[in-house]
Design an enzyme around this catalytic site. Structure first.
Site, PDB file in Angstrom:
ATOM      1  N   ASP A  53       0.711  -1.241  -0.089  1.00 35.74           N
ATOM      2  CA  ASP A  53       0.086  -0.020  -0.060  1.00 35.74           C
ATOM      3  C   ASP A  53       0.809   1.143  -0.030  1.00 35.74           C
ATOM      4  OD1 ASP A  53      -3.039   1.084   0.367  1.00 35.74           O
ATOM      5  OD2 ASP A  53      -1.752   2.096   2.025  1.00 35.74           O
ATOM      6  N   HIS A  75      -6.964  -6.436  -1.182  1.00 36.29           N
ATOM      7  CA  HIS A  75      -6.014  -5.395  -0.729  1.00 36.29           C
ATOM      8  C   HIS A  75      -4.905  -5.853   0.180  1.00 36.29           C
ATOM      9  CE1 HIS A  75      -4.047  -1.717  -0.802  1.00 36.29           C
ATOM     10  NE2 HIS A  75      -4.333  -1.571   0.572  1.00 36.29           N
TER      11      HIS A  75
END
Length: 327
Positions: free
Chosen positions: A103, A302
């Site tokens: 991320d 994610h």
């Protein structure tokens, strides 16, 4: 975790206090987390990497947990954060380290590879591609891309707004945010882009009665307690530096990342589609000069290293074996 963890405080860029979790001995592998996470998001990989004969270090990024929390928004620019990474490497392994980032951590390790190349021996980026420098400031592009819809990064820009929504119930924030962007969430109805008229980002998103199998109630409590102590201002300031980052990195717009690199993403990664009409995974490595592998994990969203810990660890160790040889 079974691995024996120690925590060390290291002075980052401009002396900012950085908390680093450490385990094992050998060549250094430095993990860098994203939002809204912690060193803890690498708990599975720390243990595996340490057991394989490496020194695993997981940085708690400035603004998070026990690390320092400078007040100015600009203290969270990508240049400052890349400087923190370089300082940690210098303190732990002056000969250099392999970096693993997820991320915003992926963006940070990419910047460190560009700005401090002598410190970075190799790089694994998780979820977020090493993209080319965009042609215009992000905030200038948002109205054209999203119109009246609410893009989460735009929602995070005013100081205090997201904090006021998330901080009163941190457990709910973690549950909803994590599920929304996971393989159990929706690629089309998630936290990244909300309908026009949205005033609170999480409104309308499901708060799961049953957590995803990779996220325990203990995990939720750990993250919530961490943010209860530290607040969310520092983590959210990362988003408030997006335009500043664009300006600071313009001199490096044409530079490529030369170090050996690996990319790992989830097939069900929602951020791959957050730019309307564009799949960020169509070419996730446009800026990498020495790509040693690109891997897309089925059924994973994610939170790759938490949703698929064993597969992520295996891919990282295979990459390390390419660099270091068998151990």
């Amino acid at each position: 975790m079974n691995a024996a963890l120690e925590f060390r405080t290291i002075a980052g860029k401009d002396g900012v206090r950085l908390n680093v979790a450490l385990a094992g001995a050998g060549p250094l592998l430095l993990f860098v987390h994203g939002f809204p996470e912690s060193w803890y998001s690498w708990r599975h990989q720390i243990e595996t990497v340490a057991a394989a004969g490496f020194r695993a270090a997981a940085l708690e990024v400035r603004g998070y947990g026990a690390s320092g929390k400078p007040r100015p928004v600009e203290a969270y620019s990508i240049v400052e954060l890349a400087g923190d990474i370089a300082a940690v490497i210098e303190a732990l392994a002056p000969e250099g380290a392999v970096l693993v980032g997820h991320d915003w951590g992926a963006v940070q390790v990419q910047a460190a590879a560009l700005l401090h190349p002598a410190r970075v021996r190799g790089m694994v980026t998780v979820s977020v591609p090493a993209a080319n420098h965009p042609p215009q400031k992000p905030s200038d592009a948002w109205p054209r891309l999203y119109g009246e819809r609410v893009f989460y990064q735009a929602y995070f820009q005013p100081e205090g707004v997201a904090e006021a929504e998330f901080e009163p119930d941190l457990e709910r924030f973690i549950r909803v945010f994590f599920r929304s962007l996971s393989g159990q969430g929706s690629l089309t109805d998630n936290v990244l882009v909300r309908p026009a008229g949205t005033t609170r980002l999480l409104d309308g998103l499901p708060d799961p009665d049953d957590l995803p199998p990779w996220l325990s109630r203990e995990d939720v409590r750990f993250y919530a307690e961490s943010f209860r102590r530290s607040g969310l201002r520092g983590p959210l300031n990362r988003y408030r530096c997006i335009d500043l980052d664009w300006t600071l990195m313009r001199p490096h717009a044409d530079a490529r990342i030369e170090q050996p690199s690996l990319f790992i993403g989830g097939v069900l990664e929602p951020t791959r589609y957050m730019i309307p009409g564009f799949d960020r995974y169509a070419d996730p490595v446009p800026r990498l000069a020495d790509v040693r592998g690109v891997h897309f994990l089925d059924g994973v969203g994610h939170w790759v290293q938490q949703e698929a810990p064993e597969e992520t660890s295996r891919l990282i160790l295979d990459f390390l074996a390419m660099l270091e040889g068998p151990r």
